[in-house]
Design a protein around this motif. Structure first.
Motif, PDB file in Angstrom:
ATOM      1  N   GLY A 170       0.869  -1.056  -0.093  1.00 11.02           N
ATOM      2  CA  GLY A 170       0.060  -0.045  -0.086  1.00 11.02           C
ATOM      3  C   GLY A 170       0.855   1.375  -0.049  1.00 11.02           C
ATOM      4  O   GLY A 170       0.337   2.461   0.268  1.00 11.02           O
ATOM      5  N   GLY A 171       1.982   1.075  -0.444  1.00 13.80           N
ATOM      6  CA  GLY A 171       3.100   2.026  -0.294  1.00 13.80           C
ATOM      7  C   GLY A 171       2.933   2.949  -1.819  1.00 13.80           C
ATOM      8  O   GLY A 171       2.175   2.520  -2.744  1.00 13.80           O
ATOM      9  N   ALA A 172       3.696   3.927  -2.114  1.00 10.93           N
ATOM     10  CA  ALA A 172       3.557   4.565  -3.317  1.00 10.93           C
ATOM     11  C   ALA A 172       3.993   3.783  -4.523  1.00 10.93           C
ATOM     12  O   ALA A 172       3.467   3.788  -5.561  1.00 10.93           O
ATOM     13  CB  ALA A 172       4.640   5.747  -3.297  1.00 10.93           C
ATOM     14  N   ALA A 173       5.131   2.903  -4.159  1.00 13.03           N
ATOM     15  CA  ALA A 173       5.654   1.953  -5.241  1.00 13.03           C
ATOM     16  C   ALA A 173       4.460   0.867  -5.496  1.00 13.03           C
ATOM     17  O   ALA A 173       4.093   0.877  -6.853  1.00 13.03           O
ATOM     18  CB  ALA A 173       6.601   1.305  -4.724  1.00 13.03           C
ATOM     19  N   ALA A 174       3.619   0.432  -4.691  1.00  9.46           N
ATOM     20  CA  ALA A 174       2.576  -0.366  -5.106  1.00  9.46           C
ATOM     21  C   ALA A 174       1.477   0.373  -5.710  1.00  9.46           C
ATOM     22  O   ALA A 174       1.048  -0.362  -6.621  1.00  9.46           O
ATOM     23  CB  ALA A 174       1.946  -1.061  -3.942  1.00  9.46           C
ATOM     24  N   VAL A 175       1.197   1.474  -5.550  1.00 13.29           N
ATOM     25  CA  VAL A 175       0.277   2.267  -6.041  1.00 13.29           C
ATOM     26  C   VAL A 175       0.618   2.519  -7.482  1.00 13.29           C
ATOM     27  O   VAL A 175      -0.332   2.316  -8.436  1.00 13.29           O
ATOM     28  CB  VAL A 175      -0.014   3.613  -5.480  1.00 13.29           C
ATOM     29  N   GLU A 176       1.807   3.058  -7.682  1.00 17.41           N
ATOM     30  CA  GLU A 176       2.352   3.300  -9.144  1.00 17.41           C
ATOM     31  C   GLU A 176       2.293   2.032  -9.969  1.00 17.41           C
ATOM     32  O   GLU A 176       2.029   2.035 -11.241  1.00 17.41           O
ATOM     33  CB  GLU A 176       3.512   3.904  -9.074  1.00 17.41           C
ATOM     34  N   LEU A 177       2.587   0.843  -9.019  1.00 22.43           N
ATOM     35  CA  LEU A 177       2.777  -0.354 -10.064  1.00 22.43           C
ATOM     36  C   LEU A 177       1.407  -0.629 -10.245  1.00 22.43           C
ATOM     37  O   LEU A 177       1.142  -1.176 -11.642  1.00 22.43           O
ATOM     38  CB  LEU A 177       3.506  -1.397  -9.067  1.00 22.43           C
ATOM     39  N   ALA A 178       0.247  -0.672  -9.431  1.00 22.73           N
ATOM     40  CA  ALA A 178      -0.982  -1.065  -9.727  1.00 22.73           C
ATOM     41  C   ALA A 178      -1.552  -0.095 -11.131  1.00 22.73           C
ATOM     42  O   ALA A 178      -2.383  -0.630 -11.992  1.00 22.73           O
ATOM     43  CB  ALA A 178      -1.806  -0.581  -8.506  1.00 22.73           C
ATOM     44  N   LEU A 179      -1.175   1.129 -10.860  1.00 20.57           N
ATOM     45  CA  LEU A 179      -1.761   2.120 -12.091  1.00 20.57           C
ATOM     46  C   LEU A 179      -0.848   1.665 -13.492  1.00 20.57           C
ATOM     47  O   LEU A 179      -1.788   1.806 -14.373  1.00 20.57           O
ATOM     48  CB  LEU A 179      -1.267   3.729 -11.858  1.00 20.57           C
ATOM     49  N   ALA A 180       0.255   1.527 -13.485  1.00 18.61           N
ATOM     50  CA  ALA A 180       0.808   0.721 -14.573  1.00 18.61           C
ATOM     51  C   ALA A 180       0.127  -0.359 -15.150  1.00 18.61           C
ATOM     52  O   ALA A 180       0.069  -0.745 -16.336  1.00 18.61           O
ATOM     53  CB  ALA A 180       2.392   0.766 -14.269  1.00 18.61           C
ATOM     54  N   LEU A 181      -0.048  -1.492 -14.380  1.00 21.26           N
ATOM     55  CA  LEU A 181      -0.596  -2.681 -14.783  1.00 21.26           C
ATOM     56  C   LEU A 181      -2.098  -2.621 -15.146  1.00 21.26           C
ATOM     57  O   LEU A 181      -2.453  -3.013 -16.159  1.00 21.26           O
ATOM     58  CB  LEU A 181      -0.521  -3.716 -13.522  1.00 21.26           C
ATOM     59  N   ARG A 182      -2.812  -1.467 -14.560  1.00 17.86           N
ATOM     60  CA  ARG A 182      -3.930  -0.884 -15.262  1.00 17.86           C
ATOM     61  C   ARG A 182      -3.924  -0.602 -16.743  1.00 17.86           C
ATOM     62  O   ARG A 182      -4.836  -0.967 -17.280  1.00 17.86           O
ATOM     63  CB  ARG A 182      -4.672  -0.192 -14.165  1.00 17.86           C
ATOM     64  N   ALA A 183      -3.071   0.237 -16.824  1.00 18.41           N
ATOM     65  CA  ALA A 183      -2.478   0.541 -18.133  1.00 18.41           C
ATOM     66  C   ALA A 183      -2.438  -0.528 -19.336  1.00 18.41           C
ATOM     67  O   ALA A 183      -2.619  -0.305 -20.527  1.00 18.41           O
ATOM     68  CB  ALA A 183      -1.714   1.639 -18.362  1.00 18.41           C
ATOM     69  N   ARG A 184      -2.177  -1.605 -18.637  1.00 14.91           N
ATOM     70  CA  ARG A 184      -1.828  -2.839 -19.531  1.00 14.91           C
ATOM     71  C   ARG A 184      -2.953  -3.801 -19.685  1.00 14.91           C
ATOM     72  O   ARG A 184      -2.936  -4.791 -20.301  1.00 14.91           O
ATOM     73  CB  ARG A 184      -0.553  -3.653 -19.191  1.00 14.91           C
ATOM     74  N   GLY A 185      -4.189  -3.349 -19.244  1.00 12.73           N
ATOM     75  CA  GLY A 185      -5.269  -4.185 -19.361  1.00 12.73           C
ATOM     76  C   GLY A 185      -5.665  -4.997 -18.052  1.00 12.73           C
ATOM     77  O   GLY A 185      -6.736  -5.910 -18.307  1.00 12.73           O
ATOM     78  N   LEU A 186      -4.708  -5.021 -17.120  1.00  9.35           N
ATOM     79  CA  LEU A 186      -5.089  -5.915 -16.080  1.00  9.35           C
ATOM     80  C   LEU A 186      -6.022  -5.340 -15.003  1.00  9.35           C
ATOM     81  O   LEU A 186      -6.106  -3.777 -15.255  1.00  9.35           O
ATOM     82  CB  LEU A 186      -3.639  -6.134 -15.293  1.00  9.35           C
ATOM     83  N   ARG A 187      -6.688  -5.990 -14.122  1.00  5.84           N
ATOM     84  CA  ARG A 187      -7.650  -5.338 -13.240  1.00  5.84           C
ATOM     85  C   ARG A 187      -6.922  -5.703 -11.711  1.00  5.84           C
ATOM     86  O   ARG A 187      -7.118  -6.718 -11.374  1.00  5.84           O
ATOM     87  CB  ARG A 187      -8.896  -6.054 -13.239  1.00  5.84           C
ATOM     88  N   PRO A 188      -5.745  -4.809 -11.425  1.00  4.04           N
ATOM     89  CA  PRO A 188      -5.282  -5.221 -10.132  1.00  4.04           C
ATOM     90  C   PRO A 188      -6.006  -4.520  -8.982  1.00  4.04           C
ATOM     91  O   PRO A 188      -7.056  -3.929  -9.115  1.00  4.04           O
ATOM     92  CB  PRO A 188      -3.988  -4.218 -10.377  1.00  4.04           C
ATOM     93  N   ARG A 189      -5.824  -5.227  -7.699  1.00  2.00           N
ATOM     94  CA  ARG A 189      -6.462  -4.605  -6.674  1.00  2.00           C
ATOM     95  C   ARG A 189      -5.188  -4.775  -5.531  1.00  2.00           C
ATOM     96  O   ARG A 189      -4.348  -5.658  -5.539  1.00  2.00           O
ATOM     97  CB  ARG A 189      -7.451  -5.411  -6.305  1.00  2.00           C
ATOM     98  N   LEU A 190      -5.348  -3.755  -4.536  1.00  4.27           N
ATOM     99  CA  LEU A 190      -4.408  -3.722  -3.581  1.00  4.27           C
ATOM    100  C   LEU A 190      -4.918  -4.236  -2.183  1.00  4.27           C
ATOM    101  O   LEU A 190      -6.146  -4.199  -1.971  1.00  4.27           O
ATOM    102  CB  LEU A 190      -4.131  -2.142  -3.407  1.00  4.27           C
ATOM    103  N   LEU A 191      -4.205  -5.010  -1.795  1.00  6.45           N
ATOM    104  CA  LEU A 191      -4.223  -5.753  -0.322  1.00  6.45           C
ATOM    105  C   LEU A 191      -3.439  -5.108   0.576  1.00  6.45           C
ATOM    106  O   LEU A 191      -2.357  -5.088   0.722  1.00  6.45           O
ATOM    107  CB  LEU A 191      -3.912  -7.116  -0.515  1.00  6.45           C
ATOM    108  N   LEU A 192      -4.273  -4.265   1.511  1.00 10.20           N
ATOM    109  CA  LEU A 192      -3.418  -3.323   2.694  1.00 10.20           C
ATOM    110  C   LEU A 192      -3.421  -4.413   3.956  1.00 10.20           C
ATOM    111  O   LEU A 192      -4.319  -5.021   4.397  1.00 10.20           O
ATOM    112  CB  LEU A 192      -4.080  -2.153   2.930  1.00 10.20           C
ATOM    113  N   ARG A 193      -2.303  -4.211   4.733  1.00 12.29           N
ATOM    114  CA  ARG A 193      -2.468  -4.607   6.094  1.00 12.29           C
ATOM    115  C   ARG A 193      -3.266  -3.835   6.795  1.00 12.29           C
ATOM    116  O   ARG A 193      -3.899  -4.275   8.015  1.00 12.29           O
ATOM    117  CB  ARG A 193      -1.141  -4.580   6.611  1.00 12.29           C
ATOM    118  N   ALA A 194      -3.303  -2.543   6.785  1.00  5.56           N
ATOM    119  CA  ALA A 194      -4.013  -1.623   7.637  1.00  5.56           C
ATOM    120  C   ALA A 194      -5.278  -1.028   6.927  1.00  5.56           C
ATOM    121  O   ALA A 194      -5.516  -1.584   5.795  1.00  5.56           O
ATOM    122  CB  ALA A 194      -3.149  -0.372   8.076  1.00  5.56           C
ATOM    123  N   GLN A 195      -5.571   0.010   7.552  1.00  9.03           N
ATOM    124  CA  GLN A 195      -6.936   0.784   6.908  1.00  9.03           C
ATOM    125  C   GLN A 195      -6.493   1.563   5.918  1.00  9.03           C
ATOM    126  O   GLN A 195      -7.468   1.572   5.217  1.00  9.03           O
ATOM    127  CB  GLN A 195      -7.635   1.553   8.254  1.00  9.03           C
TER     128      GLN A 195
END
Length: 721
Positions: A170-195
């Motif tokens: 859930g850090g900046a790197a994970a967010v940027e990675l999720a956005l990049a993968l979304r641009a490639r047609g994937l449907r990412p979701r982020l799993l966070l330990r905290a709220q």
């Protein structure tokens, strides 16, 4: 080595002390250090030999990796060519996996080869993704980047059938990675330990939450530790071998604890920077920003340390600008970015992306400017090394023809190796080979030279029994010469030991007048009864099999001036490092009738040696496998310095010549046929009814690019053996 055969110098000759600096890792700080040395050579420490060790020949610039994942950049645009930087900086590049440090014995431990001794060691070895959860299958970690990017290529092939992808982080790197993968047609979701996300200022949280919602990226809060995830982007820790080496590290991150001078605490001969290190009294999170800022300090302090002068202290800046791209995953597919600095945040907007893009491209342009392909193409051609340094065929043949008298050399044109004796059907053979070092790494050069020399025996149907070596090391201090000699002989042994062969001894020399590393070998082999092949005669109808691709001559000629794609050189070295010893039994099982190895005179030159006068064959020039990049370079006018002399063999292709081409081939394929090879393939003549089975067996033995390239049209004269 025989006692007393080591490097010698005139009696009483005194050498200035020379130290060995080892740069472990190809991170941003070390890449910038090399760049500074190239641009300002006076910054390089005097009387110091330098070695850089890295797992790969290129280093990915982390700032552009999200754009690479999103498809906005290709891999070469994000890669720093470490091998070429080292060449231009006069640094020895060693591609190897680092496994540890022995600070007491001053040794850097490497996988599969002897450790490297050092006087100073600088560590810039990056980090790996933190992952401690044991439940369920382990996800793919984002760091190290190279395995992740290889995984990504496979994963993108399943986008249509498996679009959903869970990312733990859930850090900046994970967010940027999720956005990049979304641009490639994937449907990412982020799993966070905290709220919530771990991003810093509250305003950044709000902006990122809105952006994720707009892109359709779900955020699963307080996800169970065992929740299945394909990817882990959960922060970073230093490589565990740092702590296992007994060095002082932070308990949580494993990062080396350093002084403001960048020296490792309690180890003044060790320096560290980048993601694997932290200044103990002034910690900063891992970031490329601080790695870049540390580079000038590292350059200065390494020089001062080696010269025995006081070191400069560094206090890293408190804050760093963070730019986070969205990968162009929006409806209009135009990239945007957000900016964070301290408690402030902006975006997302296109102008911030253009700003980020400009910063990243300018950083990479600083390295590209050192390697101007246009200037290199106009430069005077450099004399090639490896087997391309051999004497050309014409003066060699003329000298041997003029050699007269008892005991004069009488080589058989039919044998790749000299036949010494025949005992109970077993043939004892010997061959000699060697050349100036093709690569700067003495271990790798030892391995390549040995494989090259042994190919004469393998082409004769023999197994390697033993060898003797003559090693030439450059003028240097005794300790550095010891290191180069050790590494060279260990490279030789890396070929011998798996084959049960012996290093009998040899001789060592010191180069004069700037002569560099060189290695020559006398190799001994045995061929069992009925399995000694000559280069000929070639039976009528025999099919020619080439065991692997050619093109090393032009590739390394271009590499000497920095215009060869590093991926081409990596692929060529991988091919050249593979031993062809297993092919002897494979070819024998399929009825090999004659064989030679393709080396300095090129495919056409060595093929001509197999032909008897008046014999003809058909060569399928289009079926000759080429190493990646070879044809492109030949088409651009590049060639080995031995190729013009080899061009005499093109006469074999004349209309009335002995070699016929069934189909016309391109000019670059003509040039490929005369390209000199180091660690080249075997060329075997096989019965026509067994050729296809032999090809399948050779490919199954680990030579997938082997191919059938020709057929003998007429028999050899009866008086030829």
């Amino acid at each position: 080595m025989r006692p007393g055969s080591g490097p010698s110098s005139p009696r009483g000759r005194q050498r200035p002390d020379q130290l060995l600096l080892v740069l472990a890792g190809g991170g941003h700080s070390h890449a910038l250090l090399l760049k500074r040395w190239i641009m300002r050579p006076r910054l390089r420490p005097a009387r110091t030999a330098v070695v850089l060790v890295n797992r790969t020949s290129t280093a990915l610039y982390s700032g552009m990796v999200p754009g690479l994942v999103a498809g906005l950049y290709d891999a070469p645009a994000c890669a720093i060519d470490l091998r070429e930087l080292c060449r231009r900086a006069g640094v020895t590049f060693v591609q190897a996996e680092i496994t540890g440090v022995d600070p007491e014995l001053a040794l850097l431990q490497l996988r599969g080869r002897p450790p490297l001794r050092f006087d100073r060691l600088s560590l810039d070895v990056g980090a790996q993704t933190r992952w401690a959860e044991a439940a369920g299958p382990a996800p793919q970690r984002v760091k190290p980047l190279e395995p992740f990017l290889a995984w990504l290529q496979q994963r993108l092939a399943t986008v249509e059938t498996e679009p959903d992808l869970a990312i733990r982080g859930g850090g900046a790197a994970a967010v940027e990675l999720a956005l990049a993968l979304r641009a490639r047609g994937l449907r990412p979701r982020l799993l966070l330990r905290a709220q919530g996300l771990h991003l810093g200022p509250a305003s950044a949280h709000r902006r990122v939450e809105r952006l994720l919602a707009q892109r359709g990226i779900a955020v699963e809060r307080s996800a169970a530790p065992g929740a299945a995830a394909e990817l882990a982007c959960t922060g970073s820790v230093a490589p565990p071998w740092l702590a296992a080496s007994g060095l002082p590290v932070e308990a949580a991150s494993g990062r080396l604890r350093c002084e403001p001078t960048l020296q490792v605490h309690g180890h003044p001969q060790l320096f560290a920077c980048g993601d694997c290190a932290v200044i103990a009294g002034d910690p900063r999170p891992p970031s490329g920003v601080w790695a870049v800022r540390a580079a000038p300090v590292l350059v200065e302090n390494l020089r001062r340390s080696l010269e025995g002068r006081p070191l400069r202290r560094w206090r890293p800046q408190a804050l760093a600008l963070q730019l986070l791209g969205d990968g162009g995953s929006g409806a209009d597919a135009r990239p945007r970015a957000l900016a964070f600095y301290g408690g402030f945040s902006l975006g997302p907007s296109r102008w911030i992306w253009r700003w980020k893009h400009h910063i990243d491209r300018r950083f990479m342009a600083g390295f590209a400017a050192l390697i101007d392909a246009d200037d290199a193409a106009r430069a005077e051609p450099m004399a090639c090394r490896g087997c391309a340094a051999k004497l050309s065929a014409q003066p060699l043949a003329a000298a041997l023809q003029r050699l007269q008298g008892p005991g004069a050399l009488a080589p058989s044109p039919q044998d790749a190796a000299a036949v010494l004796t025949r005992t109970d059907g077993t043939v004892l053979l010997q061959s000699v080979d060697g050349f100036p070092a093709l690569v700067a790494d003495p271990w790798l050069n030892g391995r390549l030279t040995t494989l090259h020399a042994c190919s004469d025996l393998w082409a004769s149907g023999a197994v390697l029994h033993s060898l003797q070596a003559v090693v030439t090391v450059p003028e240097a201090s005794a300790s550095i010469q010891e290191e180069w000699l050790l590494q060279s002989l260990a490279g030789v042994r890396s070929v011998l030991d798996p084959l049960g062969a012996s290093l009998l001894g040899g001789h060592s020399l010191e180069g004069r007048d700037g002569a560099g590393l060189a290695l020559s070998l006398s190799v001994n082999g045995m061929a069992p009864a009925g399995r000694h092949w000559g280069k000929g005669p070639l039976p009528e109808g025999a099919v020619l099999l080439l065991t692997r691709p050619i093109g090393s001559g032009v590739l390394f000629a271009a590499a000497q001036t920095g215009v060869a794609d590093p991926r081409w050189i990596d692929a060529a070295l991988e091919t050249m490092q593979s031993s062809q010893a297993p092919l002897v039994a494979v070819l024998a099982q399929h009825g090999c009738r004659a064989c030679t190895d393709i080396t300095g005179f090129g495919l056409l030159g060595h093929l001509g040696e197999m032909l008897a006068p008046g014999q003809r064959l058909q060569l399928d020039g289009g079926a000759v496998p080429a190493m990646a990049g070879a044809l492109e370079l030949l088409g651009r006018g590049w060639a080995s310095s031995l190729a013009p002399a080899n061009a005499e063999a093109l006469q074999l292709l004349a209309p009335q010549g002995p070699v016929a081409l069934p189909q016309p081939i391109s000019p670059e394929r003509h040039q490929l046929l005369i390209d000199p090879q180091t660690c080249g393939p075997l060329l075997a003549a096989l019965p026509p009814d067994r050729a296809e089975a032999a090809l399948a067996a050779v490919r199954a033995a680990g030579f997938p690019e082997a191919n059938l390239i020709g057929r003998v049209l007429s028999p050899a004269p009866a008086n030829r053996r």
